[in-house]
Motif scaffolding. Sequence first.
Motif, short mmCIF file in Angstrom:
data_model
loop_
_atom_site.label_atom_id
_atom_site.label_comp_id
_atom_site.label_asym_id
_atom_site.label_seq_id
_atom_site.Cartn_x
_atom_site.Cartn_y
_atom_site.Cartn_z
N ASP A 14 -10.43 -3.38 -6.58
CA ASP A 14 -9.37 -3.78 -7.33
C ASP A 14 -8.54 -2.53 -7.29
O ASP A 14 -8.46 -1.38 -7.85
CB ASP A 14 -10.13 -3.41 -8.86
N LEU A 15 -7.36 -2.92 -6.46
CA LEU A 15 -6.33 -1.89 -6.12
C LEU A 15 -5.37 -1.44 -7.57
O LEU A 15 -5.17 -0.50 -7.22
CB LEU A 15 -5.12 -2.68 -5.11
N ALA A 16 -5.51 -2.43 -8.39
CA ALA A 16 -4.92 -1.87 -9.68
C ALA A 16 -5.60 -0.53 -10.42
O ALA A 16 -4.90 0.25 -10.93
CB ALA A 16 -4.85 -2.95 -10.84
N ARG A 17 -6.63 -0.50 -9.87
CA ARG A 17 -7.46 0.84 -10.53
C ARG A 17 -7.51 2.15 -9.43
O ARG A 17 -8.01 3.25 -9.72
CB ARG A 17 -8.76 0.49 -10.52
N VAL A 18 -6.83 2.00 -8.38
CA VAL A 18 -6.75 2.78 -7.39
C VAL A 18 -5.43 3.64 -7.74
O VAL A 18 -4.37 3.17 -8.05
CB VAL A 18 -6.53 2.15 -5.90
N PRO A 19 -5.38 5.02 -7.32
CA PRO A 19 -4.08 5.92 -7.66
C PRO A 19 -2.95 5.18 -6.72
O PRO A 19 -3.60 4.79 -5.36
CB PRO A 19 -4.63 7.14 -7.38
N ARG A 20 -1.75 5.20 -7.33
CA ARG A 20 -0.75 4.42 -6.36
C ARG A 20 -0.69 4.91 -4.91
O ARG A 20 -0.30 4.12 -4.02
CB ARG A 20 0.34 4.15 -7.22
N ASP A 21 -0.60 6.33 -4.94
CA ASP A 21 -0.54 6.91 -3.57
C ASP A 21 -1.85 6.67 -2.58
O ASP A 21 -1.41 7.07 -1.36
CB ASP A 21 -0.20 8.43 -3.71
N ASP A 22 -2.74 6.25 -2.93
CA ASP A 22 -3.88 5.94 -2.47
C ASP A 22 -4.33 4.73 -1.86
O ASP A 22 -5.47 4.53 -1.26
CB ASP A 22 -5.32 6.75 -2.98
#
Length: 314
Positions: free
Chosen positions: A182-190
């Motif tokens: 779930d990319l929405a839960r990943v820090p944006r820079d990572d």
Amino acid sequence: MMLEDPARAGDHEGSRPPRTGADSHAHGPPDPAPARGPGARESPPEPSADASGEEPAPTAGGSAATADTPAAPTPPTAASGVSDPGAAPPPNGRRAPVRADAADHTDAAEAEPREPARRSDATRAAILTAARDRFACDGYERATIRAIARDASIDPSMVMRYFGNKAGLFAAASELDLRLPDLARVPRDDIGATLVRHFVRLWEGNETLAAVLRVAATNPAGAERMRTVFRDQLGPAVRGVCPDPAQAPARGALVMSQVLGMALARYVLRLPPAVTLSEDQVVAWLGPSVQRYLTAPDAHTPAGPPERDPGAAG
């Protein structure tokens, strides 16, 4: 012949036990109960009419049931074995108890229909495993139903029974789940590094992905299958993190160029420099590019080459 005194005859008759049961039907109603002498046992009371005044119900022979009527035979129990199938049912309408071993046999019979389902699952799995290996080695065009059936040690008709034809078999064998985070839960820079690392670990040891990629490079059906997988699974993930959802298809295609390009070089063509790169090195090289594809602001199309100065030397 000497006649018997009626008074003494009455005493003699009173000493006899009353006739009951079958004898009572043959010789008429039983004599009145005599007076009890010393030591005589008290006999059970005769059945009487119920509250409605009706006599006891007649038995099968047409006579009223009495206390002296023989009791119905007791149905056999588990200790005496299973009753004769041809025997008449018990008078009380109850069925004889079932033996414990018979119950066990019934449970086994109920569980038996599940066996074909397990065999069916095993057969299907064997066919899919053989198909993936054969498609990976021979490609879609050269792989045959007969060869796949031979690898699975089954008759070719079984392959057709489960999957219909080679196209249906390939669709089932190339069913892929990218299991994207779930990319929405990943820090944006990572986001870029996280997605690249996920794909590297997904490709490692996954023969299905390698087989689909080999077929996709040479066969329209394989190419369509790969497009469908990435459109349906990667597309929503890209749309959720990119600045403009309308640009999700283009950004997703750029991500695929990096991910599939490395997969082709590393796992299909096995180019030595690509194979020798470690996971961290692949992430370090590809992560920034994927990050830019997913999160960078709108890219502006260059206006074209700079205009040439007319006075400049040719």
